[in-house]
Design an enzyme around this catalytic site. Structure first.
Site, PDB file in Angstrom:
ATOM      1  N   HIS A 279      -8.282  -4.625  -1.860  1.00  0.00           N
ATOM      2  CA  HIS A 279      -7.113  -3.871  -1.385  1.00  0.00           C
ATOM      3  C   HIS A 279      -6.878  -4.144   0.109  1.00  0.00           C
ATOM      4  CE1 HIS A 279      -4.333  -0.459  -1.845  1.00  0.00           C
ATOM      5  NE2 HIS A 279      -4.613  -0.229  -0.577  1.00  0.00           N
TER       6      HIS A 279
ATOM      7  N   ASP B 276      -9.792  -3.856  -6.586  1.00  0.00           N
ATOM      8  CA  ASP B 276      -8.920  -2.907  -5.909  1.00  0.00           C
ATOM      9  C   ASP B 276      -9.180  -1.520  -6.472  1.00  0.00           C
ATOM     10  OD1 ASP B 276      -6.902  -1.387  -4.802  1.00  0.00           O
ATOM     11  OD2 ASP B 276      -5.389  -2.959  -4.954  1.00  0.00           O
TER      12      ASP B 276
ATOM     13  N   CYS C 224       0.831  -1.209   0.000  1.00  0.00           N
ATOM     14  CA  CYS C 224       0.000   0.000   0.000  1.00  0.00           C
ATOM     15  C   CYS C 224       0.866   1.260   0.000  1.00  0.00           C
ATOM     16  CB  CYS C 224      -0.982  -0.051   1.175  1.00  0.00           C
ATOM     17  SG  CYS C 224      -2.145   1.318   1.181  1.00  0.00           S
TER      18      CYS C 224
END
Ligand code: NAG
Ligand code: NAG
Length: 273
Positions: A240, A208, A158
């Site tokens: 995600h 995502d 991330c």
């Protein structure tokens, strides 16, 4: 009222502007709610707190003597969050010195959980700035300690995705990997493939919002056009954040999390020996 409704949008645009050069298309969007969502895991972390170039760092020690080092660039929960500690401990158990830089300097997102009026965009901007400032000297200090003979690899999740990619575009690592990234542009991939032998593992989820299928395909197109060495893992039924914050009651989510971690180890093993 109308103006107020635009404030969150403005904040996202500002956060995006802070990490995105104007001339390069965005492939992974800014930090959003998806980057915060997820489950907290339970377990006993085995690592210790160390410092490199005055930057707090989580260190997980390999079970056997090793000259392989993983640079771990965490999500917004920091390398000291139990989920990330357990993941780093797993990599260490597979034979790596694992060093997780705390570019949040003890101020991860969860420190603001439920805080009234918390300005997340400002916090992200501050954290990106801290990361940009501390990473070069931190990497230098780590490489000084483990020496030029060690094999270095980098993985980012991330918030940490761009840093894994940026270092993968240099001679400092032998391979890179990232999972469900945020804050990536086409430039990141163009830069990487200028060193066409440098291997990259992309770990992605089917759903995502931050790194959608079209962006993933575009990234792969860039890599393929440059004849880069790459591998892409796509997991169905997860979104995600799955690689670090999986819901442990969901068999598919646990499998995806574990398999993505194994994928990183196998990818790095291939280039670290
Ligand atoms: C290590 O550092 C983290 C983050 O600053 C902190 O939460 C934790 O208490 C520290 N652990 C020890 C043993 O000092
Ligand atoms: C790509 O490389 C150029 C030249 O080194 C650098 O200025 C730029 O910041 C890099 N872009 C990214 C997104 O890393």
């Amino acid at each position: 009222m109308l103006l107020l409704a635009f404030v969150p949008l403005l904040h996202s645009l500002l956060a995006l502007a802070a990490v995105t050069p104007r001339d390069s298309a965005v492939l992974a969007g800014p930090i959003g709610p998806d980057c915060v969502d997820g489950a907290k895991h339970g377990g006993e972390a085995r690592g210790t707190n160390v410092t490199f170039a005055d930057v707090p760092t989580y260190y997980a020690e390999p079970s056997e003597p090793s000259s392989n080092v993983i640079l771990f660039f965490s999500d917004i929960y920091s390398p000291f969050y139990v989920n990330n500690q357990l993941l780093q401990d797993y990599f260490a158990g597979e034979g790596y010195h694992v060093l997780g830089i705390d570019y949040f300097f003890g101020d991860p997102i969860q420190a603001h959980d439920g805080e009234p009026g918390f300005n997340q965009a400002a916090w992200i901007e501050k954290s990106r700035k801290q990361a940009a400032e501390s990473l070069p000297k931190w990497i230098e200090a780590v490489q000084e300690k483990y020496g030029p003979e060690a094999k270095y690899t980098a993985v980012g999740y991330c918030f940490g995705g761009p840093y894994a990619l940026e270092i993968s575009a240099t001679d400092k690592v032998v391979a890179g990997a990232f999972a469900h990234p945020s804050g990536l542009t086409e430039d990141h991939f163009q830069n990487l493939t200028s060193r066409s032998t440098y291997p990259l593992l992309i770990i992605a989820s089917e759903n995502d919002g931050a790194f959608p299928t079209a962006s993933r395909n575009r990234a792969v197109d860039i890599l393929a056009a440059k004849k880069a060495k790459y591998h892409v893992q796509v997991f169905s039924g997860v979104s995600h954040g799955f690689a670090t914050r999986a819901d442990l009651s969901d068999e598919n989510a646990v499998w995806a999390k574990d398999q993505s971690a194994r994928g990183v180890v196998e990818w790095f093993n291939r280039f670290s020996t």
